[in-house]
Motif scaffolding. Structure first.
Motif, mmCIF file in Angstrom:
data_model
loop_
_atom_site.group_PDB
_atom_site.id
_atom_site.type_symbol
_atom_site.label_atom_id
_atom_site.label_comp_id
_atom_site.label_asym_id
_atom_site.label_seq_id
_atom_site.Cartn_x
_atom_site.Cartn_y
_atom_site.Cartn_z
ATOM 1 N N GLY A 1 27.467 103.400 40.315
ATOM 2 C CA GLY A 1 27.633 102.383 39.290
ATOM 3 C C GLY A 1 28.804 102.707 38.380
ATOM 4 N N PRO A 2 28.978 101.956 37.308
ATOM 5 C CA PRO A 2 30.073 102.200 36.361
ATOM 6 C C PRO A 2 30.081 103.614 35.799
ATOM 7 C CG PRO A 2 29.052 100.073 35.938
ATOM 8 C CD PRO A 2 28.213 100.744 36.969
ATOM 9 N N GLY A 3 28.896 104.186 35.570
ATOM 10 C CA GLY A 3 28.833 105.542 35.034
ATOM 11 C C GLY A 3 29.405 106.566 35.997
ATOM 12 N N THR A 4 29.033 106.461 37.282
ATOM 13 C CA THR A 4 29.555 107.379 38.302
ATOM 14 C C THR A 4 31.063 107.210 38.467
ATOM 15 O OG1 THR A 4 27.440 107.257 39.489
ATOM 16 C CG2 THR A 4 29.338 108.118 40.698
ATOM 17 N N ILE A 5 31.513 105.960 38.524
ATOM 18 C CA ILE A 5 32.939 105.682 38.694
ATOM 19 C C ILE A 5 33.740 106.250 37.523
ATOM 20 C CG2 ILE A 5 34.665 103.824 38.738
ATOM 21 C CD1 ILE A 5 32.549 102.167 40.307
ATOM 22 N N THR A 6 33.259 106.028 36.299
ATOM 23 C CA THR A 6 33.935 106.561 35.117
ATOM 24 C C THR A 6 34.003 108.078 35.157
ATOM 25 O OG1 THR A 6 33.183 104.695 33.765
ATOM 26 C CG2 THR A 6 33.895 106.668 32.596
ATOM 27 N N THR A 7 32.890 108.713 35.528
ATOM 28 C CA THR A 7 32.826 110.176 35.548
ATOM 29 C C THR A 7 33.828 110.777 36.518
ATOM 30 O OG1 THR A 7 30.478 110.135 34.940
ATOM 31 C CG2 THR A 7 31.312 112.163 35.926
ATOM 32 N N VAL A 8 33.902 110.239 37.744
ATOM 33 C CA VAL A 8 34.820 110.833 38.728
ATOM 34 C C VAL A 8 36.278 110.579 38.345
ATOM 35 C CG1 VAL A 8 33.127 110.725 40.603
ATOM 36 C CG2 VAL A 8 34.725 108.823 40.307
ATOM 37 N N ILE A 9 36.578 109.434 37.741
ATOM 38 C CA ILE A 9 37.952 109.164 37.298
ATOM 39 C C ILE A 9 38.345 110.122 36.172
ATOM 40 C CG2 ILE A 9 39.479 107.490 36.171
ATOM 41 C CD1 ILE A 9 38.041 105.270 37.640
ATOM 42 N N VAL A 10 37.446 110.323 35.214
ATOM 43 C CA VAL A 10 37.722 111.229 34.093
ATOM 44 C C VAL A 10 37.920 112.652 34.604
ATOM 45 C CG1 VAL A 10 36.721 112.333 32.052
ATOM 46 C CG2 VAL A 10 36.620 109.844 32.310
ATOM 47 N N PHE A 11 37.060 113.103 35.509
ATOM 48 C CA PHE A 11 37.195 114.459 36.049
ATOM 49 C C PHE A 11 38.544 114.648 36.743
ATOM 50 C CE2 PHE A 11 32.534 116.062 36.531
ATOM 51 C CZ PHE A 11 32.445 116.114 35.145
ATOM 52 N N MET A 12 38.902 113.684 37.593
ATOM 53 C CA MET A 12 40.166 113.806 38.332
ATOM 54 C C MET A 12 41.366 113.702 37.393
ATOM 55 S SD MET A 12 39.552 114.397 41.558
ATOM 56 C CE MET A 12 40.765 113.776 42.709
ATOM 57 N N GLY A 13 41.254 112.856 36.379
ATOM 58 C CA GLY A 13 42.355 112.683 35.441
ATOM 59 C C GLY A 13 42.511 113.835 34.477
ATOM 60 N N SER A 14 41.495 114.682 34.369
ATOM 61 C CA SER A 14 41.521 115.796 33.418
ATOM 62 C C SER A 14 42.016 117.090 34.043
ATOM 63 C CB SER A 14 40.121 116.025 32.843
ATOM 64 O OG SER A 14 39.629 114.856 32.226
ATOM 65 N N THR A 15 42.273 117.077 35.336
ATOM 66 C CA THR A 15 42.722 118.292 36.018
ATOM 67 C C THR A 15 44.122 118.090 36.582
ATOM 68 O OG1 THR A 15 41.728 117.587 38.115
ATOM 69 C CG2 THR A 15 40.375 118.936 36.662
ATOM 70 N N VAL A 16 44.911 119.137 36.532
ATOM 71 C CA VAL A 16 46.265 119.088 37.104
ATOM 72 C C VAL A 16 46.355 119.950 38.356
ATOM 73 C CG1 VAL A 16 47.404 118.566 34.934
ATOM 74 C CG2 VAL A 16 46.988 120.947 35.540
ATOM 75 N N SER A 17 45.376 120.828 38.525
ATOM 76 C CA SER A 17 45.367 121.724 39.677
ATOM 77 C C SER A 17 44.817 121.007 40.903
ATOM 78 C CB SER A 17 44.505 122.953 39.367
ATOM 79 O OG SER A 17 44.171 123.648 40.547
ATOM 80 N N TYR A 18 45.553 121.089 42.008
ATOM 81 C CA TYR A 18 45.066 120.477 43.252
ATOM 82 C C TYR A 18 43.813 121.186 43.753
ATOM 83 C CZ TYR A 18 49.176 117.517 43.682
ATOM 84 O OH TYR A 18 50.137 116.559 43.469
ATOM 85 N N GLY A 19 43.692 122.467 43.418
ATOM 86 C CA GLY A 19 42.486 123.197 43.796
ATOM 87 C C GLY A 19 41.255 122.635 43.120
ATOM 88 N N GLN A 20 41.356 122.325 41.826
ATOM 89 C CA GLN A 20 40.225 121.742 41.103
ATOM 90 C C GLN A 20 39.948 120.316 41.547
ATOM 91 O OE1 GLN A 20 40.834 122.325 36.854
ATOM 92 N NE2 GLN A 20 39.741 124.279 36.960
ATOM 93 N N LYS A 21 41.004 119.569 41.864
ATOM 94 C CA LYS A 21 40.797 118.206 42.380
ATOM 95 C C LYS A 21 40.031 118.251 43.699
ATOM 96 C CE LYS A 21 44.888 116.149 40.207
ATOM 97 N NZ LYS A 21 44.171 115.274 39.275
ATOM 98 N N PHE A 22 40.364 119.243 44.550
ATOM 99 C CA PHE A 22 39.632 119.413 45.802
ATOM 100 C C PHE A 22 38.164 119.733 45.538
ATOM 101 C CE2 PHE A 22 37.910 122.457 48.900
ATOM 102 C CZ PHE A 22 37.888 121.649 50.041
ATOM 103 N N LEU A 23 37.907 120.562 44.518
ATOM 104 C CA LEU A 23 36.525 120.926 44.180
ATOM 105 C C LEU A 23 35.745 119.722 43.668
ATOM 106 C CD1 LEU A 23 37.033 124.408 42.461
ATOM 107 C CD2 LEU A 23 36.186 123.933 44.775
ATOM 108 N N ILE A 24 36.418 118.804 42.962
ATOM 109 C CA ILE A 24 35.755 117.576 42.503
ATOM 110 C C ILE A 24 35.371 116.710 43.702
ATOM 111 C CG2 ILE A 24 36.055 115.432 41.208
ATOM 112 C CD1 ILE A 24 37.948 117.052 39.340
ATOM 113 N N VAL A 25 36.303 116.579 44.651
ATOM 114 C CA VAL A 25 36.001 115.824 45.880
ATOM 115 C C VAL A 25 34.842 116.480 46.624
ATOM 116 C CG1 VAL A 25 36.888 115.178 48.159
ATOM 117 C CG2 VAL A 25 38.332 114.881 46.132
ATOM 118 N N LEU A 26 34.857 117.813 46.693
ATOM 119 C CA LEU A 26 33.777 118.539 47.360
ATOM 120 C C LEU A 26 32.441 118.310 46.650
ATOM 121 C CD1 LEU A 26 32.815 120.541 49.515
ATOM 122 C CD2 LEU A 26 33.509 122.407 47.986
ATOM 123 N N SER A 27 32.465 118.280 45.316
ATOM 124 C CA SER A 27 31.228 118.049 44.555
ATOM 125 C C SER A 27 30.685 116.646 44.795
ATOM 126 C CB SER A 27 31.464 118.296 43.066
ATOM 127 O OG SER A 27 32.332 117.333 42.513
#
Length: 213
Positions: free
Chosen positions: A126-152
């Motif tokens: 829903g909107p909450g999940t979509i907002t959360t994943v966008i905020v997480f990805m937008g808050s990281t500059v490291s590709y390693g952390q972005k990969f970990l978000i995708v993995l999560s």
């Protein structure tokens, strides 16, 4: 924060907002007339679609923010307010109006595409999940952390798949009361996450404005 701690934080945050245990009650009511095989087939399609939607917004979220000229901290504040509203519904054991209304659940009973709406979207993503994943990805500059978000995200929906495939057994073991207790606990964690979103967003906006003056 090391990689394991970041992965744990991202996974718990996304799992709490997806909250598949709470969704089990709605899922069972929508699939009560189906056979075991039909229910499992529907669960697999719904969770797979929900995962694809979450991954899509995680990957394209920054582009969307740039397109609309929205700062990630503005979305963080707005998302935190939205998540806090959802958390209150969870703590009072109500079906969150952010995801789906009781009227929409009732109207969905006779439809053949319930795996799309309302299960995949907006019950799971829903909107909450979509907002959360966008905020997480937008808050990281490291590709390693972005990969970990995708993995999560993948881990969250893998757990969702297991829970939905075992939904009737889970319901028989912990019952409706057990699910209400779990939902309230998840609501408390979600409220804490929402508070973190809002306070961090406000601080970042304040810092940016102070630097600009």
């Amino acid at each position: 924060m090391d990689d394991l701690a970041f992965l744990t934080y991202a996974f718990i945050s996304i799992f709490v907002i997806v909250n598949p245990i709470s969704g089990v009650v709605t899922f069972i009511s929508l699939t009560s007339r189906m056979t075991f095989e039909e229910k499992n087939a529907l669960a697999k399609k719904a969770v797979f679609l929900a995962c694809i939607i979450a991954l899509f917004f995680a990957i394209t979220g920054n582009l969307m923010l740039d397109l609309f000229g929205i700062n990630v901290d503005s979305l963080r504040i707005a998302g935190g307010i939205l998540l806090f509203h959802v958390a209150l519904d969870m703590m009072f054991a109500k079906v969150s109006r952010e995801s789906i209304t009781e009227h929409e659940i009732s109207e969905s009973q006779e439809r053949s595409d319930i795996w799309i709406f309302p299960i995949a979207l907006p019950l799971l993503t829903g909107p909450g999940t979509i907002t959360t994943v966008i905020v997480f990805m937008g808050s990281t500059v490291s590709y390693g952390q972005k990969f970990l978000i995708v993995l999560s995200i993948l881990l969250t929906f893998l757990v969702c798949m297991v829970i939905f495939l075992s939904s009737r057994r889970i319901y028989n073991h912990i019952g409706y009361t057990g699910m209400l207790v779990f939902t309230r606990i998840m609501g408390l964690f979600l409220a804490a996450l929402a508070a973190d979103f809002v306070t961090t967003g406000i601080w970042n906006v304040y810092t940016a404005l102070s630097s600009a003056l």
